[in-house]
Write an enzyme that holds these catalytic residues in place. Structure first.
Site, PDB file in Angstrom:
ATOM      1  N   ASP A  66     -11.731  -6.906  -3.500  1.00  0.00           N
ATOM      2  CA  ASP A  66     -12.904  -7.714  -3.842  1.00  0.00           C
ATOM      3  C   ASP A  66     -14.136  -7.085  -3.200  1.00  0.00           C
ATOM      4  O   ASP A  66     -14.254  -7.034  -1.974  1.00  0.00           O
ATOM      5  CB  ASP A  66     -12.688  -9.148  -3.332  1.00  0.00           C
ATOM      6  CG  ASP A  66     -13.860 -10.072  -3.651  1.00  0.00           C
ATOM      7  OD1 ASP A  66     -14.800  -9.642  -4.355  1.00  0.00           O
ATOM      8  OD2 ASP A  66     -13.838 -11.230  -3.193  1.00  0.00           O
ATOM      9  N   ASP A 108     -18.166  -7.504  -3.231  1.00  0.00           N
ATOM     10  CA  ASP A 108     -19.281  -8.360  -3.617  1.00  0.00           C
ATOM     11  C   ASP A 108     -20.587  -7.636  -3.290  1.00  0.00           C
ATOM     12  O   ASP A 108     -20.791  -7.208  -2.152  1.00  0.00           O
ATOM     13  CB  ASP A 108     -19.220  -9.689  -2.861  1.00  0.00           C
ATOM     14  CG  ASP A 108     -20.065 -10.781  -3.491  1.00  0.00           C
ATOM     15  OD1 ASP A 108     -21.161 -10.451  -4.007  1.00  0.00           O
ATOM     16  OD2 ASP A 108     -19.648 -11.941  -3.491  1.00  0.00           O
ATOM     17  N   ASP A 123     -13.480  -7.367   0.913  1.00  0.00           N
ATOM     18  CA  ASP A 123     -13.068  -8.625   1.538  1.00  0.00           C
ATOM     19  C   ASP A 123     -11.573  -8.519   1.854  1.00  0.00           C
ATOM     20  O   ASP A 123     -10.723  -8.745   0.983  1.00  0.00           O
ATOM     21  CB  ASP A 123     -13.343  -9.803   0.604  1.00  0.00           C
ATOM     22  CG  ASP A 123     -13.176 -11.148   1.304  1.00  0.00           C
ATOM     23  OD1 ASP A 123     -12.406 -11.215   2.286  1.00  0.00           O
ATOM     24  OD2 ASP A 123     -13.803 -12.132   0.867  1.00  0.00           O
TER      25      ASP A 123
END
Length: 324
Positions: free
Chosen positions: A94, A96, A274
């Site tokens: 992940d 972001d 993450d």
């Protein structure tokens, strides 16, 4: 653009634009073995343990509820309504855009620049997953503010947290190589986890990411062990890296400060992803095709990661009608 969607706009999206055809095949396969979760008021997924037997029942729910956000589990269960009898789980990276520690933009949320940088990062991660580890059942999903790499190779799907953590550290370049001299070649030695091998000599990965980070510094980042004076000198001498003259760069920075720099960048590399998501075997992620209502963008599978442009392909019709 990137403003919050109203309830009226969410209803318009799910009733006029959303289609079951937008659901990726890897989501539709064994759909009834996954848990669904929903956020109806913008405060987080508070409607959990939902199960859908097929695409039509999901379609009716989304059209009726027009949720603020829709999620699906990375895990497969024999009893997803209770999250019981876990079978396997996708392996996730992940990234972001708003959380990238070294960003080339100065926005306070997401923008075209940091979204482009996030795509650069995930492309590099996917290349390593494919070329070094031989993983090939990989799907890239634009999440609305970044990207999810969703890996469905069986050796990763059935793995536990230990292997997921080791792969994460390897692919991210999250540890400084023990050698003082970076070797561009991958070592033949490897860690073995249940017939899955991870190369040890990953100095090229670390070196490439170290160079990328240094070249993208703007000077106002707050990074551990990099004080303002060191930051200034890194930027001053990074021209050496244009020709990969690491010896000159290390000489001008100084051995002790260079060590501080590499250790700080290993932490930066890990924080770009993450890590909690990567090792979580029961995580829920945004449902591809659903609306990310905080930024009014579509969460969608990326078919061509070399040409994908979210500002062209992931903008709902209601945003265009706003005239923004």
């Amino acid at each position: 653009m990137f403003s919050k969607a109203t309830l009226k706009e969410r209803r318009q999206y799910y009733r006029e634009e959303w289609s079951t055809k937008d659901l990726p095949d890897f989501i539709l396969k064994d759909l009834k073995k996954r848990e669904f979760g929903f956020d109806h008021n913008g405060k987080g997924p508070n409607d959990r343990y939902k199960v859908f037997r097929g695409r039509e029942s999901l379609k009716k729910f989304l059209r009726y509820k027009a949720p603020f956000a829709a999620y699906i589990s990375v895990a497969f269960y024999n009893n997803p309504r209770r999250r019981e009898d876990w079978q396997k789980a996708e392996y996730i990276f992940d990234v972001d855009a708003k959380d990238i520690p070294i960003r080339t933009c100065q926005c306070d949320g997401v923008c075209e620049v940091c979204l482009g940088q996030a795509l650069e990062i995930v492309n590099s991660l996917i290349d390593t997953l494919q070329d070094d580890l031989g993983l090939n059942n990989i799907h890239l999903v634009y999440s609305g503010r970044g990207y999810h790499i969703r890996i469905l190779d069986e050796e990763m799907m059935t793995s536990g947290s230990e292997l997921r953590s080791e792969v994460l550290k390897y692919v991210a370049g999250a540890e400084v190589p023990k050698s003082n001299f970076f070797n561009p070649d991958i070592s033949n030695k490897s860690f073995n986890f249940e017939h899955f091998s991870i190369p040890v000599g990953y100095s090229k990965i670390f070196t490439d990411k170290l160079k990328y980070n240094i070249q993208h510094l703007v000077g106002n980042e707050e990074l551990d062990e990099i004080n303002p004076k060191l930051m200034k000198d890194i930027i001053k001498y990074r021209h050496h890296l244009d020709n990969d003259n690491w010896g000159y760069f290390k000489r001008d920075i100084g051995p002790r400060r260079y060590k501080n720099l590499t250790e700080a960048m290993a932490r930066v590399n890990l924080s770009t992803i993450d890590a909690k998501v990567s090792i979580d075997l029961k995580r829920i992620l945004r449902l591809p095709s659903s609306l990310h209502s905080k930024v009014s963008m579509k969460c969608m599978e990326v078919k061509n990661r070399e040409t994908f442009d979210p500002l062209q392909e992931a903008v709902p019709k209601f945003v265009e009608e706003r005239g923004e």
